[in-house]
Structures are given as structure tokens and as C-alpha cells.
Design an enzyme around this catalytic site. Structure first.
Site, PDB file in Angstrom:
ATOM      1  N   ASP A 263       0.583  -2.550   3.784  1.00 44.50           N
ATOM      2  CA  ASP A 263       1.843  -0.990   3.295  1.00 44.50           C
ATOM      3  C   ASP A 263       2.313  -0.940   3.928  1.00 44.50           C
ATOM      4  OD1 ASP A 263       1.384   1.135   1.752  1.00 44.50           O
ATOM      5  OD2 ASP A 263      -0.170   2.760   2.358  1.00 44.50           O
ATOM      6  N   ASP A 267       6.422  -2.329   2.829  1.00 42.07           N
ATOM      7  CA  ASP A 267       8.045  -1.189   2.540  1.00 42.07           C
ATOM      8  C   ASP A 267       8.760  -1.319   3.602  1.00 42.07           C
ATOM      9  OD1 ASP A 267       6.458  -0.182   0.700  1.00 42.07           O
ATOM     10  OD2 ASP A 267       6.080   2.354   1.300  1.00 42.07           O
TER      11      ASP A 267
END
Ligand code: NAD
Length: 380
Positions: A263, A267
């Protein structure tokens, strides 16, 4: 060999329908160039589905998806629906349930920084002048986001421990990180197979100096790697990975991550390219029994961009590249996927730019013209 496929098209809200139209344009070119037939079945999702049917993910939309080989997804949400209770908001009520419903356990986030767009990257120009191309493969349905127990308990005075002067009510929270060998194995094999189509290098991102689950990942991945002797494997602690991504992004090819690390790292890698409107993603589930297709959901990394929706200036590349991922990972049409990716690269190299990636002396174009330029370059 030409084939026929049904594809669910869920454009959603904001810029979703605008960029989706350009992805379908590219897919129509693939049909013509390679002799396939795609049946696009449109269905409502997100805010528009709330307005029309009273639910962000209506049963009819799920039924449509069940009848298709895969889902091409736009994005959902926007200011109009922000006042709804959190669990009724479009992202929470559509995207998470659809991933869960179809058991989409693998998230693939390719982050390409094209040399001609390197100026958009927040990284120092000498680090990105030759571009980079990283694929983050993230486990999506296990780990600390889903493990039980997950709870917060109040503590009695005796249990609270040290700070007797604290004015806060004393609590203890628990999240649980769990991984089974089977969960690690299926995504690891996917990462190695993806690496074979790239530079054949896999980096496992973990925290094996501290976490038991990470040790489990390392031993399982090491064992599976013996089936892919042509692919190199290295290990990196997640804190070091976070540093190396911005110091030397070209070092990485495929980064294999458990859910939470993926996650964060995905990003970071996306931000390092500097062009959110260029980044696609794929969430994959199980293969069909025949092995001919893999069900998945393919969508841009960005959201509905309410600030530019309806202005005709959104960058359609993320949606178009999501269609390419659908061809590669779901329909197993590698040459067709590569054709779309080449068309995007050529369009950018030829100087066409939407506003978000524009720089002086380049041709500034809107969503439709960018889509036209890309579609024009799709060929066998
Ligand atoms: P966003 O990604 O929509 O926008 C962030 C910035 O990037 C904006 O300035 C936007 O104009 C720009 N941008 C994004 N995509 C672009 C494109 N294709 N071309 C040009 N510029 C682009 O994120 P946000 O503003 O935080 O969220 C807006 C809405 O989207 C919210 O309702 C959020 O819940 C939703 N959202 C949905 C998804 C999804 O459906 N998967 C993901 C993220 C956000």
C-alpha cells in the site's frame, strides 16, 4: 488466433466516463488490428449508481460483471456524495465490496516514468533522466488489514500501567498480521511470471528482521523461486526499500510486497513518476478453470478528479493503460497489450501532452485528442 470476449465497463463518476471513452477507442483499434471481438457491457457504479439505483454497487452491476471475462473500471466518488455516512460513500461501498466479492487478491501497480516526462517527477533530474519502470505486486486480501483479532479494549486502572497522571481513558488496540503459505505462494508465482515478461528481477519487500510473517514470506518465496531459475530474487527491508525507491528507482523491476507494505510503497513509487494521470492498476483474482482468462478489475491509480471533471482536459492514459493490463493479465493477449503500451509511448515521444503533463514546446491537447493520437498509433 482471433477471439471474442465480454468486458464489463464500469465508468463511474467524475472524469471516469471521459477517460473510459478513450480506452474503448483504443480497444476498438485492437479489435480491428488483431481481428478480435470485444462486447462491452456497461453498468452503473459509484455515485451515479447511488443516484439512479440507490446503491453504489447494485446487484444488476454485479450480475453484469459475473457474465464477463473481466472489468474495466473508471473511478468513483466526488463532492456530491461526500456527506453520506462513510460506509455508504462510493469508494467504500463500491470498490472494496467488488474486490472482496470477486476475491481479487493481487494488485499490480506498474509505475513508468518516461524519460520525456521525467521533468514531472519530484526526484532529482539526474536520477530520473533515463526514466524508470517498476511493477509493484501487492497482496490485497490478507495481512494486517484483515487479520483477527482487530479490536480496542478499555483497560482497568490496574492494567493501565505507567502514566497515572494521564487524563485520557486508557485503552489497548490490537491489529493482527496473518499470512498462510497458500496466500504467499499464489501472489509470489504471479510476481515471478510477471517478472519473466520484464527484466526478470524480483525484490521481496519485507521486515524479516522483526516480523514473523516476513520470515514466513522469505522462506516461502525462496522455495518458490527455485521454480523460476531464470528470474533473480533479492530481499530488502521495507524501510530501506522506501529509501532506495527515491535514491535509485532504476534498481527495481518487480517489487513483491505484503498488503500494508505494498500500500505504502506503491503510492511512493507512483508519486516518484510525478504523473498520476498516467498510472494504471490491475487487481486480479483466480484464473478461469480453462486457464484461458483470469478475472480482474482494471482501473486508473487516480480518482475522479472533480476539479477537472467535465472540462475535457483529463489525461486518458491511465485508463488506456488499464485496458492494456486487462488484455495482458486477464485475456492473455500480450501482443495486443504491448501494442497499446507502444502507442502511448510513441504519442508521448511525439510531444502530445494533456495539461497535467504539459511542458513548454509540447502540443497541449485535451482528453479526446490525446485518445485519438494514441488510438491512431495502435497497430499489429
Ligand atoms: P484524484 O486522484 O481524483 O485527484 C488528485 C489530483 O490529481 C487532482 O488534482 C486531479 O485533477 C489530478 N488527476 C487525477 N487523475 C487525473 C487525470 N487522469 N488527468 C489529469 N489529472 C488527474 O484524488 P482526490 O482528489 O483525492 O479524490 C477525488 C475523488 O475521487 C474522491 O471522491 C475520492 O474518494 C475519489 N477516489 C476514487 C478512487 C477510485 O475510484 N479508485 C481512487 C482515489 C480517489
Amino acid at each position: 488466433m482471433s477471439s471474442s470476449f465480454r468486458i464489463a465497463v464500469l465508468a463511474g463518476d467524475g472524469i471516469g466516463p471521459e477517460v473510459m471513452a478513450e480506452a474503448l477507442k483504443a480497444l476498438h483499434r485492437i479489435e480491428a488490428a488483431f481481428g478480435h471481438r470485444f462486447d462491452f457491457i456497461e453498468a452503473d457504479v459509484g455515485g451515479i449508481a447511488i443516484d439512479r439505483h440507490g446503491a453504489a454497487l447494485p446487484q444488476a452491476t454485479l450480475d453484469t460483471c459475473h457474465g464477463c471475462a473481466s472489468i474495466l473500471f473508471g473511478s468513483v466518488g466526488g463532492p456530491k456524495w461526500e456527506k453520506l455516512p462513510p460506509n455508504q460513500q462510493p469508494e467504500r461501498a463500491a470498490l472494496l465490496p467488488i474486490r472482496k466479492h470477486f476475491g481479487l487478491y493481487a494488485n499490480l501497480r506498474p509505475a513508468i516514468c518516461y524519460p520525456s516526462l521525467a521533468h514531472a517527477s519530484p526526484l532529482r533530474s539526474d536520477l530520473v533522466k533515463d526514466g524508470f519502470d517498476i511493477l509493484v505486486v501487492r497482496e490485497l486480501t490478507g495481512g494486517i488489514y484483515f487479520g483477527q483479532p482487530k479490536k480496542t479494549d478499555s483497560l482497568s486502572e490496574g492494567e493501565a500501567g505507567f502514566d497515572a497522571l494521564s487524563r485520557l481513558s486508557q485503552k489497548r488496540s490490537v491489529d493482527t498480521m496473518i499470512y498462510t503459505t497458500a496466500e504467499i505462494e499464489r501472489i509470489t508465482r504471479l510476481a515471478f511470471m510477471a517478472a519473466r515478461k520484464r527484466q526478470s528481477r524480483v525484490t521481496l519487500v519485507d521486515k524479516a528482521n522483526v516480523l514473523e510473517t516476513s520470515v514466513h514470506w522469505r522462506t516461502t518465496v525462496r522455495e518458490i523461486a527455485t521454480d523460476y531459475a531464470d528470474v533473480s530474487l533479492e530481499y530488502i527491508y521495507v524501510d530501506n526499500a522506501a529509501m532506495q525507491v527515491i535514491r535509485n528507482p532504476r534498481h527495481f523491476d518487480v517489487m513483491l510486497c505484503e498488503n500494508m507494505f505494498g500500500d505504502i510503497i506503491s503510492d511512493e513509487v507512483a508519486a516518484a513518476t510525478g504523473s498520476l494521470g498516467m498510472l494504471p492498476s490491475a487487481s486480479l483474482g483466480a484464473s478461469a478453470a480453462s486457464g484461458a482468462t483470469t478475472f480482474g478489475l482494471f482501473e486508473p491509480a487516480g480518482g475522479t478528479a472533480p476539479d477537472i471533471a467535465g472540462k475535457g482536459i483529463a489525461n486518458p492514459v491511465a485508463q488506456i493503460l488499464s485496458a492494456a493490463l486487462l488484455l495482458r493479465h486477464s485475456l492473455k493477449l500480450e501482443a495486443e497489450a504491448a501494442s497499446i503500451e507502444r502507442a502511448v509511448r510513441e504519442t508521448v515521444d511525439d510531444g502530445f501532452r494533456t495539461a497535467d503533463i504539459w511542458s513548454p514546446n509540447m502540443h497541449k491537447v485535451g482528453t479526446v485528442s490525446m485518445g485519438d493520437e494514441i488510438a491512431k498509433r495502435v497497430r499489429k
